[in-house]
Design a protein around this motif. Structure first.
Motif, PDB file in Angstrom:
ATOM      1  N   LYS A   1      45.077  -6.531 -44.491  1.00 43.80           N
ATOM      2  CA  LYS A   1      45.878  -7.915 -45.147  1.00 43.80           C
ATOM      3  C   LYS A   1      46.466  -8.835 -44.253  1.00 43.80           C
ATOM      4  O   LYS A   1      47.446  -9.662 -44.198  1.00 43.80           O
ATOM      5  CB  LYS A   1      46.366  -7.534 -46.310  1.00 43.80           C
ATOM      6  CG  LYS A   1      45.609  -6.967 -47.823  1.00 43.80           C
ATOM      7  CD  LYS A   1      45.815  -7.058 -49.145  1.00 43.80           C
ATOM      8  CE  LYS A   1      44.387  -6.399 -49.705  1.00 43.80           C
ATOM      9  NZ  LYS A   1      45.370  -6.953 -51.070  1.00 43.80           N
TER      10      LYS A   1
ATOM     11  N   ASP B   1      46.138   1.783 -50.788  1.00 50.31           N
ATOM     12  CA  ASP B   1      46.946   2.193 -48.889  1.00 50.31           C
ATOM     13  C   ASP B   1      47.082   1.686 -47.757  1.00 50.31           C
ATOM     14  O   ASP B   1      46.991   0.206 -47.773  1.00 50.31           O
ATOM     15  CB  ASP B   1      45.409   3.259 -49.248  1.00 50.31           C
ATOM     16  CG  ASP B   1      44.267   2.511 -48.467  1.00 50.31           C
ATOM     17  OD1 ASP B   1      44.309   1.583 -47.665  1.00 50.31           O
ATOM     18  OD2 ASP B   1      43.241   2.952 -47.691  1.00 50.31           O
ATOM     19  N   ILE B   2      47.076   2.501 -46.861  1.00 56.88           N
ATOM     20  CA  ILE B   2      48.236   1.580 -46.052  1.00 56.88           C
ATOM     21  C   ILE B   2      47.129   1.139 -44.928  1.00 56.88           C
ATOM     22  O   ILE B   2      47.734   0.153 -44.324  1.00 56.88           O
ATOM     23  CB  ILE B   2      48.308   3.303 -44.705  1.00 56.88           C
ATOM     24  CG1 ILE B   2      49.633   2.302 -43.728  1.00 56.88           C
ATOM     25  CG2 ILE B   2      47.698   3.792 -44.375  1.00 56.88           C
ATOM     26  CD1 ILE B   2      50.665   2.216 -44.277  1.00 56.88           C
ATOM     27  N   GLN B   3      45.930   1.508 -44.716  1.00 52.35           N
ATOM     28  CA  GLN B   3      44.659   0.541 -44.017  1.00 52.35           C
ATOM     29  C   GLN B   3      44.576  -0.486 -44.612  1.00 52.35           C
ATOM     30  O   GLN B   3      44.837  -1.857 -44.005  1.00 52.35           O
ATOM     31  CB  GLN B   3      43.523   1.651 -44.087  1.00 52.35           C
ATOM     32  CG  GLN B   3      43.384   2.568 -43.170  1.00 52.35           C
ATOM     33  CD  GLN B   3      44.074   2.341 -41.745  1.00 52.35           C
ATOM     34  OE1 GLN B   3      44.299   1.607 -41.129  1.00 52.35           O
ATOM     35  NE2 GLN B   3      45.170   3.679 -41.159  1.00 52.35           N
ATOM     36  N   THR B   4      44.312  -0.617 -46.096  1.00 52.77           N
ATOM     37  CA  THR B   4      44.355  -2.198 -46.836  1.00 52.77           C
ATOM     38  C   THR B   4      45.177  -2.530 -46.709  1.00 52.77           C
ATOM     39  O   THR B   4      45.664  -4.259 -46.464  1.00 52.77           O
ATOM     40  CB  THR B   4      44.473  -1.849 -48.159  1.00 52.77           C
ATOM     41  OG1 THR B   4      42.706  -0.900 -48.158  1.00 52.77           O
ATOM     42  CG2 THR B   4      43.976  -3.116 -49.061  1.00 52.77           C
ATOM     43  N   THR B   5      46.467  -2.254 -46.524  1.00 51.99           N
ATOM     44  CA  THR B   5      47.967  -2.978 -46.292  1.00 51.99           C
ATOM     45  C   THR B   5      47.820  -3.537 -44.643  1.00 51.99           C
ATOM     46  O   THR B   5      48.385  -4.907 -44.259  1.00 51.99           O
ATOM     47  CB  THR B   5      49.052  -2.257 -46.238  1.00 51.99           C
ATOM     48  OG1 THR B   5      49.378  -1.381 -47.933  1.00 51.99           O
ATOM     49  CG2 THR B   5      50.753  -2.491 -46.053  1.00 51.99           C
ATOM     50  N   LYS B   6      47.507  -2.634 -43.766  1.00 50.62           N
ATOM     51  CA  LYS B   6      47.069  -3.054 -42.620  1.00 50.62           C
ATOM     52  C   LYS B   6      46.548  -4.190 -42.181  1.00 50.62           C
ATOM     53  O   LYS B   6      46.297  -4.994 -41.942  1.00 50.62           O
ATOM     54  CB  LYS B   6      47.030  -2.286 -41.352  1.00 50.62           C
ATOM     55  CG  LYS B   6      47.839  -0.823 -40.935  1.00 50.62           C
ATOM     56  CD  LYS B   6      47.992  -0.551 -40.815  1.00 50.62           C
ATOM     57  CE  LYS B   6      48.923   1.577 -40.245  1.00 50.62           C
ATOM     58  NZ  LYS B   6      47.782   2.231 -39.610  1.00 50.62           N
TER      59      LYS B   6
ATOM     60  N   SER C   1      47.358  -7.815 -41.060  1.00 46.70           N
ATOM     61  CA  SER C   1      46.897  -8.319 -39.306  1.00 46.70           C
ATOM     62  C   SER C   1      46.448 -10.258 -40.821  1.00 46.70           C
ATOM     63  O   SER C   1      46.290 -10.772 -39.517  1.00 46.70           O
ATOM     64  CB  SER C   1      45.877  -7.721 -39.074  1.00 46.70           C
ATOM     65  OG  SER C   1      46.549  -6.443 -39.226  1.00 46.70           O
TER      66      SER C   1
END
Length: 72
Positions: free
Chosen positions: A9, A2-7, A11
């Motif tokens: 990682k 999901d987008i939050q996990t991608t963000k 960061s």
């Protein structure tokens, strides 16, 4: 992923990286992606768009069909 996990990682990668060239390339990419299309327009194009918005606000409109007839 999901987008939050991608963000998170992404960061983490940024915070842990010490390669200034890589970080600069990332910063340049982000800045390029954030550029507003408006600043890429010529002054003439910006004025035309503003004029069109003003005309719409003043109620000066024509139907799509009328426009098509006008330009055909």
């Amino acid at each position: 992923m999901d987008i939050q996990t991608t963000k998170l990682k992404f960061s983490k990668t940024i915070l842990e990286d010490e390669n200034s060239e890589f970080l600069q390339r990332v910063a340049d990419f982000v800045q390029k992606e954030k550029n507003d299309f408006w600043s890429e327009l010529t002054l003439t194009e910006q004025k035309e768009i503003k004029r069109g918005i003003e005309e719409l606000d003043e109620g000066k409109r024509i139907s799509y069909e009328s426009f098509l007839k006008k330009i055909s």
